[in-house]
Design an enzyme around this catalytic site. Structure first.
Site, short mmCIF file in Angstrom:
data_model
loop_
_atom_site.label_atom_id
_atom_site.label_comp_id
_atom_site.label_asym_id
_atom_site.label_seq_id
_atom_site.Cartn_x
_atom_site.Cartn_y
_atom_site.Cartn_z
N SER A 63 -4.96 -5.94 -1.43
CA SER A 63 -4.36 -6.99 -0.61
C SER A 63 -4.28 -8.33 -1.35
O SER A 63 -5.03 -8.58 -2.30
CB SER A 63 -5.18 -7.17 0.67
OG SER A 63 -5.29 -5.96 1.37
N1 SAM Z 1 -9.31 -3.24 1.06
C1 SAM Z 1 -8.51 -2.75 -0.02
C2 SAM Z 1 -8.74 -3.47 -1.32
O1 SAM Z 1 -9.49 -4.44 -1.34
O2 SAM Z 1 -8.18 -3.01 -2.31
C3 SAM Z 1 -7.04 -2.74 0.31
C4 SAM Z 1 -6.72 -1.55 1.08
S1 SAM Z 1 -5.07 -1.03 1.29
C5 SAM Z 1 -4.20 -2.43 1.87
C6 SAM Z 1 -5.35 -0.01 2.74
C7 SAM Z 1 -6.14 1.25 2.46
O3 SAM Z 1 -6.40 1.90 3.71
C8 SAM Z 1 -5.42 2.27 1.60
O4 SAM Z 1 -6.19 2.55 0.47
C9 SAM Z 1 -5.27 3.49 2.51
O5 SAM Z 1 -5.37 4.72 1.84
C10 SAM Z 1 -6.44 3.28 3.46
N2 SAM Z 1 -6.36 3.97 4.75
C11 SAM Z 1 -5.30 4.13 5.59
N3 SAM Z 1 -5.67 4.80 6.69
C12 SAM Z 1 -7.00 5.07 6.56
C13 SAM Z 1 -7.98 5.72 7.37
N4 SAM Z 1 -7.69 6.25 8.58
N5 SAM Z 1 -9.24 5.80 6.91
C14 SAM Z 1 -9.58 5.29 5.72
N6 SAM Z 1 -8.72 4.66 4.90
C15 SAM Z 1 -7.45 4.54 5.32
#
Ligand code: SAM
Length: 218
Positions: A63
């Site tokens: 992000s």
């Molecule tokens: N917090 C992260 C960082 O600092 O890099 C950014 C994360 S990215 C915007 C969103 C993440 O949520 C992705 O890696 C995606 O695979 C994960 N995601 C989506 N749905 C999910 C779920 N139900 N459980 C766990 N992870 C999930």
């Protein structure tokens, strides 16, 4: 020429975060400590302090620095907190949260991202983060209740399990919207056992939250 990352990081905190209204000194200090260049894809290090999200593996993103700081401030993360993050991604936000909280639990649905994040945190000596692979919309029942929950992907609603895993007084920050790519950032505060207060904070654009309490996988 070798880039001066420490200087770029200080500039990011000042220009992209503090000047845009994030005031919490714990958040500003944590953002100034964690090397974002260690969490981007190889070859993207020089972009690490740009004012934008960047691509990571599995078509996901790390992000934008401002939104990481904004969400942690909105969740009122405090020293001593047990915190849960849904969407480990690169591990960057978990590392920032771990600078403030006592313990961070973070869940990622892509095993490869979880492995890379685990390795990075180990290399940086961050030892108060536990990473699990799975559907974060179901929360982490063995580790509840949480003082803070931050969801870094956007879903159609606030997952019931996450609400229920909040401590009384706990705060949950999550992007919610009818579109898979545009959401409102919502803060939910658990005021009592069955009492929740909800407020909208900002318009945001996150990758979709996929799972039982989120969207169906495509
Ligand atoms: N917090 C992260 C960082 O600092 O890099 C950014 C994360 S990215 C915007 C969103 C993440 O949520 C992705 O890696 C995606 O695979 C994960 N995601 C989506 N749905 C999910 C779920 N139900 N459980 C766990 N992870 C999930």
């Amino acid at each position: 020429m070798i880039m001066d990352y420490a200087r770029a990081r200080a500039g990011m905190v000042e220009h992209q975060i503090a000047r845009r209204g994030v005031r919490d000194p714990l958040v500003l200090e944590a953002m100034g400590r964690i090397p974002r260049e260690a969490f981007v894809l190889p070859g993207w290090e020089e972009e690490a302090y740009e004012d934008q999200p960047l691509p990571i593996a599995d078509r996901q993103t790390i992000s934008q620095p401002f939104i990481v700081a904004y969400m942690i401030e909105a969740a009122e993360l405090r020293p001593g907190d047990r915190a849960l993050e849904i969407g480990t991604g690169s591990g960057y936000a978990a590392a920032v949260m771990a600078t403030i909280a006592a313990q961070v639990y973070t869940i990622e649905r892509h095993p490869g991202l979880a492995d890379t994040a685990r390795r990075r945190l180990l290399e940086l000596g961050v030892n108060n983060v536990e990473i699990r692979v799975g559907d974060g919309t179901l929360g982490w029942s063995e580790a509840q209740p949480f003082d803070t929950i931050i969801v870094t992907a956007g879903g159609p609603k606030v997952p019931t399990d996450l609400r229920e895993q909040l401590a009384i007084g706990g705060r949950l920050v999550i992007p919610v919207g009818e579109s898979q790519h545009r959401q409102s950032l919502i803060r939910v505060v658990r005021e009592d056992r069955a009492d929740y207060r909800e407020e909208e904070l900002a318009d945001v654009a996150f990758v979709p939250l996929i799972g039982e309490g989120g969207w169906n996988a495509a």
